[in-house]
Design an enzyme around this catalytic site. Structure first.
Site, PDB file in Angstrom:
ATOM      1  N   LYS A   1      44.086  -9.594  49.760  1.00  0.00           N
ATOM      2  CA  LYS A   1      42.729  -9.092  50.560  1.00  0.00           C
ATOM      3  C   LYS A   1      42.314  -9.932  51.431  1.00  0.00           C
ATOM      4  O   LYS A   1      42.043  -9.399  52.422  1.00  0.00           O
ATOM      5  CB  LYS A   1      41.729  -8.602  49.187  1.00  0.00           C
TER       6      LYS A   1
ATOM      7  N   HIS B   1      33.861  -7.053  36.841  1.00  0.00           N
ATOM      8  CA  HIS B   1      34.759  -6.112  37.082  1.00  0.00           C
ATOM      9  C   HIS B   1      35.843  -6.194  36.107  1.00  0.00           C
ATOM     10  O   HIS B   1      36.428  -5.130  35.471  1.00  0.00           O
ATOM     11  CB  HIS B   1      35.327  -6.377  38.492  1.00  0.00           C
TER      12      HIS B   1
ATOM     13  N   ARG C   1      45.726 -15.004  48.280  1.00  0.00           N
ATOM     14  CA  ARG C   1      45.120 -13.811  47.724  1.00  0.00           C
ATOM     15  C   ARG C   1      45.204 -12.822  49.110  1.00  0.00           C
ATOM     16  O   ARG C   1      44.576 -12.719  49.982  1.00  0.00           O
ATOM     17  CB  ARG C   1      43.761 -13.883  47.416  1.00  0.00           C
TER      18      ARG C   1
ATOM     19  N   GLN D   1      50.996  -5.821  36.726  1.00  0.00           N
ATOM     20  CA  GLN D   1      50.461  -4.394  37.521  1.00  0.00           C
ATOM     21  C   GLN D   1      51.062  -4.349  38.834  1.00  0.00           C
ATOM     22  O   GLN D   1      51.061  -5.471  39.616  1.00  0.00           O
ATOM     23  CB  GLN D   1      49.119  -4.343  37.463  1.00  0.00           C
TER      24      GLN D   1
ATOM     25  N   ASP E   1      52.118   0.097  44.313  1.00  0.00           N
ATOM     26  CA  ASP E   1      51.055  -1.080  44.781  1.00  0.00           C
ATOM     27  C   ASP E   1      50.432  -0.785  45.934  1.00  0.00           C
ATOM     28  O   ASP E   1      49.488  -1.535  46.460  1.00  0.00           O
ATOM     29  CB  ASP E   1      52.012  -2.290  44.997  1.00  0.00           C
TER      30      ASP E   1
HETATM   31  N1  BES Z   1      43.617  -4.190  38.172  1.00  0.00           N
HETATM   32  C1  BES Z   1      43.386  -4.814  39.445  1.00  0.00           C
HETATM   33  C2  BES Z   1      44.189  -5.583  40.114  1.00  0.00           C
HETATM   34  C3  BES Z   1      45.542  -4.673  40.674  1.00  0.00           C
HETATM   35  C4  BES Z   1      45.260  -3.393  41.000  1.00  0.00           C
HETATM   36  C5  BES Z   1      46.788  -5.329  40.318  1.00  0.00           C
HETATM   37  C6  BES Z   1      46.332  -2.649  41.200  1.00  0.00           C
HETATM   38  C7  BES Z   1      47.651  -4.609  40.934  1.00  0.00           C
HETATM   39  C8  BES Z   1      47.858  -3.107  41.237  1.00  0.00           C
HETATM   40  C9  BES Z   1      42.107  -5.679  39.236  1.00  0.00           C
HETATM   41  O1  BES Z   1      41.323  -5.338  38.213  1.00  0.00           O
HETATM   42  C10 BES Z   1      41.188  -5.706  40.570  1.00  0.00           C
HETATM   43  O2  BES Z   1      40.777  -4.605  40.762  1.00  0.00           O
HETATM   44  N2  BES Z   1      41.223  -6.685  41.157  1.00  0.00           N
HETATM   45  C11 BES Z   1      40.033  -6.766  42.486  1.00  0.00           C
HETATM   46  C12 BES Z   1      39.194  -7.336  41.985  1.00  0.00           C
HETATM   47  C13 BES Z   1      37.759  -6.972  42.757  1.00  0.00           C
HETATM   48  C14 BES Z   1      37.689  -5.415  42.778  1.00  0.00           C
HETATM   49  C15 BES Z   1      36.318  -7.446  41.999  1.00  0.00           C
HETATM   50  C16 BES Z   1      41.127  -7.801  43.319  1.00  0.00           C
HETATM   51  O3  BES Z   1      42.074  -8.249  43.005  1.00  0.00           O
HETATM   52  O4  BES Z   1      40.755  -7.506  44.572  1.00  0.00           O
HETATM   53 ZN    ZN Z   2      40.107  -3.424  38.745  1.00  0.00          ZN
END
Ligand code: BES
Ligand code: ZN
Length: 658
Positions: free
Chosen positions: A600, A337, A598, A178, A416
């Site tokens: 974030k 989630h 990571r 993704q 992205d």
């Molecule tokens: N599907 C997403 C991760 C993602 C989104 C990857 C868009 C690439 C593009 C995943 O379900 C997600 O939301 N992850 C969050 C977790 C959190 C909201 C609990 C993350 O990675 O921070």
């Molecule tokens: Zn998600």
């Protein structure tokens, strides 16, 4: 100036998409009209600007992968056999998405069962979309096989040497498809509007174990103990390409229930199984609300700390960051989630990244419901407050276009780069608004019906709106007006109808913070002993822009924030430390940025560092050391943050021209 750069890149994307979408609908087709039939409106919305595929002409219905994982060369050599459904009987070409793939041969199956060579051309690469692969298929072959090799820098794969793993014995490789990275390891129609089943045969070194977003071959020993370097998989539900996933390494399995368990390196598997021991309860809670779990097993793969996300909902095999393991289960809403995506996302999927909220917003809402059921309303409300505070920070006058849930064509350059607060927090808030107006029981029934109605389909915001009109607005008259509903879906910002949430536990944190700021009084240990990650996050987030170094030192002496093993706390503490000139934290900041990949968690600190020359120097020095261990997605984010800062610095150094 920033503005014009943004406009330029948007113009470039529009030009690219216009070039590859001859029959694209006009931009205003995204506006709902009373006269357009649901089918034509949906078709216009389904056009995916981020794919070269033409699913209106031909659709991949099954993918058979034959892959060999080569850790020495950091590549996958393989073939992808696509079974095709030709919709347009006059079509003569098959257009696929690729990125950095080396294609060595393409053959097509003829109606007599023999395979023939097919001509093909790989277009020059677009920075965001990759290279369009055009295959000449004048006879519309029922199957086409592409033999190819990936690049060591494939954007959808990360290769870790044995030394970079926990066990230090076996190298590790994992995918993150993704949003549009599947095309960097498989040539395919890389758009969520196309769904296909898949099989895979994967060869690896004998000491490596493979997991995928699919079932193991029947009769396989899925304990992770029997390894022979030869594995087979089958996914018999049709999935979109972004859910293709593979992980290879020294992986062992520990069950959590009879349909769920955790794959991890041996040194981590027990800790992970303990932290995530509520998984079966979560599945049961979600099933009670939204109907049976449709993917048989729910297993999880614990990745190294370089995984660029918190979690990824790969079907049957959620991929997870190890930073969610903090010892007290305070971050396991991550599992809620990713599990929730088994309904919102994997079962009912957005048809293009413009409608990302259909996946992430609905999922964040469901995550909150699971949280509430298992850990109480207090905890779920704390998460909501944290998310909405972040939204208030992120929403600005400049990013209004990205504050709209039903995204319009041409506005999302790189998929992205969706505005996180829109798709997650505003999307969930919209659901909470509907729940509050309709009433919980009826809204639960609606969502359950929605998941059933669109099961295994990819849909647009418009289809959601049409379904909601019939099954919510018209069915429960007088509760939500069409105008209120449309404001949530089509306008930027937060509608005045948004329900507010308060948290008594955060009120106590606010009082404690005030005591510290006003009088230097540290909150009583008896109180902070009970605090979870969420309370600490809120305590730090509510601080002023900067503190005096001695205030930071006092907090550190009491709570040891600097050097915290908890990434959520680090994510908030280090930017505050940097802004405040608290250089005592620099050594631990560097360690954190090297240890964790990571996005974030680390980007807020990088973004703060690059604002001063000394900070920029630390950011660059740390990044140079961390880069070999970072995932390509994280590397890209850090590189552009540093490059932007340097460009701004260079510009500031120039004499003013006007
Ligand atoms: N599907 C997403 C991760 C993602 C989104 C990857 C868009 C690439 C593009 C995943 O379900 C997600 O939301 N992850 C969050 C977790 C959190 C909201 C609990 C993350 O990675 O921070
Ligand atoms: Zn998600």
């Amino acid at each position: 100036m920033r503005h014009s750069i943004l406009m330029l890149s948007l113009a470039a994307v529009l030009a690219v998409t216009a070039g590859c979408k001859r029959d694209a609908a006009p931009a205003d087709a995204n506006q709902p009209t009373a006269t357009a039939t649901s089918a034509t409106a949906a078709a216009a919305h389904m056009i995916d600007e981020h794919s070269y595929a033409e699913p209106d002409k031909v659709k991949v219905k099954d993918l058979a992968l034959d892959l060999k994982v080569d850790f020495d060369r950091k590549v996958i050599d393989g073939s992808a056999t696509l079974a095709l459904d030709w919709i347009d009987q006059t079509a003569t070409q098959l257009n696929l998405d690729t990125r950095d793939l080396t294609i060595s041969k393409i053959v097509g199956e003829r109606s007599d069962g023999k395979w023939e060579d097919l001509k093909y051309a790989l277009a020059p690469a677009d920075k965001v979309l990759g290279s369009k692969l055009t295959i000449e298929t004048p006879k519309r072959n029922p199957r086409v096989r592409i033999t190819y090799t990936t690049s060591p820098g494939a954007s959808g794969l990360q290769w870790l040497t044995a030394a970079m793993t926990e066990g230090k014995k076996t190298p590790f490789m994992f995918s993150q498809s993704q949003q549009i990275h599947a095309r960097s390891w498989v040539p395919l129609q890389d758009t969520p509007s196309v769904r296909f089943t898949y099989t895979a045969h994967v060869l690896t070194p004998k000491d490596a174990m493979v997991v995928m977003s699919a079932a193991f071959e029947p009769g396989a020993d899925n304990s992770g103990n029997k390894r022979d370097g030869d594995y087979s998989f089958k996914m018999s539900n049709a999935i979109p390409s972004y859910l293709l996933a593979i992980g290879v390494g020294d992986l062992v399995f520990k069950p959590i229930s009879n349909r769920s368990g955790i794959w991890a390196e041996p040194a981590s598997v027990d800790r992970a199984a303990n932290e995530f021991s509520d998984t079966e309860k979560m599945i049961q809670t979600a099933e009670k609300l939204y109907g049976p779990y449709r993917w048989e097993r729910y297993d999880m793969l614990l990745l190294p700390p370089s995984f660029p996300y918190g979690g990824m909902e790969n079907p049957r095999m959620t991929f997870l960051t190890p930073t969610a393991i903090v010892g007290d289960k305070s971050l396991v809403s991550l599992i809620a989630h990713e599990l929730a995506h088994s309904w919102s996302g994997n079962l009912v999927t957005f048809s293009t990244a413009k409608d990302a909220w259909l996946n992430e917003g609905v999922t964040t809402y469901v995550e909150g419901r699971i949280d509430e059921e298992l850990y109480g309303k207090d905890r779920a409300d704390m998460e909501r407050v944290i998310a909405r505070n972040e939204l208030k920070q992120e929403f600005s006058e400049e990013n209004k276009a990205l504050q709209v849930l039903a995204g319009k064509p041409g506005e999302l350059k790189d998929p992205d780069d969706n505005l996180g607060s829109t798709v997650y927090a505003k999307g969930a808030w919209f659901m909470q608004f509907l729940e509050q107006r309709i009433g919980r029981a009826d809204f639960d029934a609606f969502l359950r019906g929605y998941f059933d109605h669109f099961a295994f389909q990819s849909i647009s915001s418009q289809q959601f709106a049409d379904y909601a009109k019939a099954n919510l607005l018209d069915k429960y008259p007088g509760k939500v007006t069409q105008a209120e509903f449309d404001e949530w879906l089509h306008e930027p910002g937060i509608p005045a109808t948004a329900p507010q949430v308060t948290s008594a536990r955060f009120d106590a944190v606010d009082a404690a913070r005030k005591g510290f700021l006003d009088a230097g009084t540290l909150p009583a240990a008896a109180a902070t002993k009970q605090w979870s990650t969420q309370e600490w996050v809120h305590f730090i987030e509510g601080m002023p822009e900067t503190l005096k170094p001695e205030q930071l030192a006092a907090l550190d002496a009491a709570y040891h924030f600097t050097g915290t093993p908890n990434g959520e706390i680090a994510q908030r503490w280090y930017p505050l430390a940097v802004r405040s000139g608290y250089t005592q934290a620099n050594a631990e900041i560097a360690k954190f940025l090297e240890r964790v990949g990571r996005r974030k968690l680390i980007m807020p600190t990088y973004k703060e560092l690059v604002k001063t020359p000394a900070g920029l120097a630390l950011a660059e020095e740390t990044f140079a050391k961390a880069k070999p261990g970072y995932h390509p997605i994280t590397t890209g984010s850090v590189e552009s943050t540093i490059a932007d800062a340097k460009a701004a610095e260079a510009k500031a150094a120039q004499p003013a021209s006007k």
